[in-house]
Design an enzyme around this catalytic site. Sequence first.
Site, PDB file in Angstrom:
ATOM      1  N   CYS A   1       0.887  -1.168   0.000  1.00 16.60           N
ATOM      2  CA  CYS A   1       0.000   0.000   0.000  1.00 16.60           C
ATOM      3  C   CYS A   1       0.916   1.206   0.000  1.00 16.60           C
ATOM      4  CB  CYS A   1      -0.878  -0.010   1.251  1.00 16.60           C
ATOM      5  SG  CYS A   1      -2.140  -1.279   1.212  1.00 16.60           S
ATOM      6  N   ALA A   2       1.397   1.576  -1.167  1.00 18.81           N
ATOM      7  CA  ALA A   2       2.658   2.310  -1.216  1.00 18.81           C
ATOM      8  C   ALA A   2       2.572   3.830  -1.269  1.00 18.81           C
ATOM      9  CB  ALA A   2       3.476   1.814  -2.400  1.00 18.81           C
ATOM     10  N   ALA A   3       1.502   4.387  -1.815  1.00 16.35           N
ATOM     11  CA  ALA A   3       1.492   5.849  -2.035  1.00 16.35           C
ATOM     12  C   ALA A   3       1.391   6.600  -0.706  1.00 16.35           C
ATOM     13  CB  ALA A   3       0.315   6.224  -2.918  1.00 16.35           C
ATOM     14  N   PRO A   4       2.055   7.747  -0.605  1.00 16.57           N
ATOM     15  CA  PRO A   4       2.805   8.467  -1.638  1.00 16.57           C
ATOM     16  C   PRO A   4       4.257   8.012  -1.805  1.00 16.57           C
ATOM     17  CG  PRO A   4       2.722   9.779   0.362  1.00 16.57           C
ATOM     18  CD  PRO A   4       1.919   8.537   0.638  1.00 16.57           C
ATOM     19  N   GLY A   5       4.635   6.910  -1.183  1.00 18.46           N
ATOM     20  CA  GLY A   5       5.950   6.349  -1.488  1.00 18.46           C
ATOM     21  C   GLY A   5       7.039   6.678  -0.492  1.00 18.46           C
ATOM     22  N   GLY A   6       6.669   7.198   0.663  1.00 22.10           N
ATOM     23  CA  GLY A   6       7.678   7.529   1.672  1.00 22.10           C
ATOM     24  C   GLY A   6       8.474   6.305   2.082  1.00 22.10           C
ATOM     25  N   LYS A   7       7.763   5.201   2.356  1.00 23.31           N
ATOM     26  CA  LYS A   7       8.465   3.998   2.817  1.00 23.31           C
ATOM     27  C   LYS A   7       9.101   3.272   1.640  1.00 23.31           C
ATOM     28  CE  LYS A   7       5.694   3.664   6.975  1.00 23.31           C
ATOM     29  NZ  LYS A   7       4.597   4.578   6.582  1.00 23.31           N
TER      30      LYS A   7
ATOM     31  N   CYS B   1      -1.074   3.605  11.285  1.00 26.63           N
ATOM     32  CA  CYS B   1      -0.824   4.823  12.072  1.00 26.63           C
ATOM     33  C   CYS B   1      -2.067   5.056  12.934  1.00 26.63           C
ATOM     34  CB  CYS B   1      -0.500   6.016  11.183  1.00 26.63           C
ATOM     35  SG  CYS B   1      -1.686   6.331   9.874  1.00 26.63           S
TER      36      CYS B   1
HETATM   37  C1  LIG Z   1      -1.186   4.555   4.898  1.00 26.95           C
HETATM   38  S1  LIG Z   1      -1.126   4.900   3.203  1.00 26.95           S
HETATM   39  C2  LIG Z   1       0.461   4.341   2.764  1.00 26.95           C
HETATM   40  C3  LIG Z   1       1.585   5.307   3.039  1.00 26.95           C
HETATM   41  C4  LIG Z   1       2.893   4.873   2.399  1.00 26.95           C
HETATM   42  N1  LIG Z   1       3.261   3.535   2.783  1.00 26.95           N
HETATM   43  C5  LIG Z   1       4.042   5.817   2.728  1.00 26.95           C
HETATM   44  O1  LIG Z   1       4.831   5.516   3.625  1.00 26.95           O
HETATM   45  O2  LIG Z   1       4.166   6.843   2.055  1.00 26.95           O
HETATM   46  C6  LIG Z   1      -2.147   3.628   2.572  1.00 26.95           C
HETATM   47  C7  LIG Z   1      -2.215   3.575   1.034  1.00 26.95           C
HETATM   48  O3  LIG Z   1      -2.831   2.338   0.689  1.00 26.95           O
HETATM   49  C8  LIG Z   1      -3.608   2.527  -0.465  1.00 26.95           C
HETATM   50  N2  LIG Z   1      -4.552   1.399  -0.532  1.00 26.95           N
HETATM   51  C9  LIG Z   1      -5.714   1.255   0.144  1.00 26.95           C
HETATM   52  N3  LIG Z   1      -6.293   0.070  -0.159  1.00 26.95           N
HETATM   53  C10 LIG Z   1      -5.461  -0.540  -1.029  1.00 26.95           C
HETATM   54  C11 LIG Z   1      -5.507  -1.789  -1.716  1.00 26.95           C
HETATM   55  N4  LIG Z   1      -6.532  -2.622  -1.560  1.00 26.95           N
HETATM   56  N5  LIG Z   1      -4.499  -2.109  -2.556  1.00 26.95           N
HETATM   57  C12 LIG Z   1      -3.444  -1.263  -2.728  1.00 26.95           C
HETATM   58  N6  LIG Z   1      -3.367  -0.055  -2.123  1.00 26.95           N
HETATM   59  C13 LIG Z   1      -4.354   0.284  -1.281  1.00 26.95           C
HETATM   60  C14 LIG Z   1      -4.225   3.886  -0.244  1.00 26.95           C
HETATM   61  O4  LIG Z   1      -4.695   4.447  -1.460  1.00 26.95           O
HETATM   62  C15 LIG Z   1      -3.064   4.658   0.385  1.00 26.95           C
HETATM   63  O5  LIG Z   1      -2.328   5.310  -0.616  1.00 26.95           O
END
Ligand SMILES: C[S@@+](CC[C@H](N)C(=O)[O-])C[C@H]1O[C@@H](n2cnc3c(N)ncnc32)[C@H](O)[C@@H]1O
Length: 443
Positions: A254-260, A377
Amino acid sequence: MSAAASPALAEVLRHAAAAWQLFRGGRSLDYALGAALAARSDLRPAVQDALYTAVRRLAASEHIVERLAARAPAPEVAALLAVSLAQLQGDAHSHYTVVDQAVTAAQQSLQTQAAAGFVNALLRNFLRQRESLSAEVQREATLRYNLPPWWIERLRGEYPDDWTMIAESQQRMPPLVLRVNSRRLTVGDYLTRLAELGIAATRVGAQAVWMHQPRPVAQIPGFAAGEVSVQDAGAQLATPWLDAVAGMRVLDACAAPGGKTAHLVELGADDVTALEIDAARAVRIEDNLRRCHLFARIVVGDAERPTTWWSPKGQIPFDRILLDAPCTASGIVRRHPDIPWLRRASDVAQLTTVQANLLDALWPLLRVGGRLLYVVCSLFPEEGRAQIARFGERHADARRLPLPASQLLPTFMIAAAAAPAWRDANEPTLHDGFFYALLEKTG
Ligand SMILES: C[S@@+](CC[C@H](N)C(=O)[O-])C[C@H]1O[C@@H](n2cnc3c(N)ncnc32)[C@H](O)[C@@H]1O
């Protein structure tokens, strides 16, 4: 003479009130600001500041209006009162200026014109009764901590001894913490550069630097060049715990915005798939990686349905999976003070189900001996401790590995135990609240 004159407070209040109405209609602050300022982006810094200040005092301001108005004002008027009362509770402007400019703002708009006298009277009435009204606010937890009653009940239930400390820490302004790109420079080098520029900063983690005075990213040395990124110190704990090295197949689910994602690659992972369901948000992963001169494979897809982007026959399972799952975000309220007012109590159960589905869907993609790091979080146990306990009951082949400090505590408490050398004595609650669980597949 200053280079750019500050906008008139009336103008700021009027735009902040427009954004407030959208926010109270259920939109996020980000969306509300964008929509209310479509034609006036030049006002953004001042309006954002006024709006966030108002949201941090939402419960108290709405209580004060209820106490002082004979009947509920129209939404446009209520919005102007909320942003103006918040200014009166702070000290950025004199009381006279705030009242005067709130009345001017009311007169400038057709929807509030007729209520200008009422706005004037209510704000003055508040100033006269300020002490007794403030005492009322202090007595009532939901007003004092600016949280809905259901949220307070959950916090109190889970953290009977610490819930007031947590609620108080979430009212403070969040610190600006950077992650130094270890592929480009060391934390020491960066601190030296900041010192030469006269910028006060402290190391608060392996790659984490706390900049004492927050500033826009455009003014952060090395940001545009990808030498540093903005990331909370608690969020920076995740990636090293996954211990992903070169040659390992890594999934950031669940990568966006890609910080991790960027952090994983900075630390040496060279085969990273960044999966994101939201195509627009996936673009932000690309932007972040490009800025930092890093590479990962970006896939737009649903982590709950791996067969749409991953084939068990043709592909080797992953060595490492990072699941930074969607959650209530109850651990990052100080950065996003709108969250408690946008969420409903029923969202907790709904998100808990999504997280369980994600865990179950991704587990088969992990090789035996591989590790999955689950992150939310959130401070609510259903999304953290209880979620992982139930996962353990469903998957006999999952073993929970110990992390350097108790995973059961909000991260800002973990920080005290995990990294005392980096912890600044004046800033004991430097981290946001996270829950982490590291799971190994045993066979
Ligand atoms: C908590 S944020 C992730 C933050 C990210 N890991 C970072 O460190 O920048 C959760 C992300 O999961 C995505 N998401 C939610 N459900 C998802 C799914 N079923 N498959 C893939 N991505 C999903 C959301 O759109 C959101 O961008």
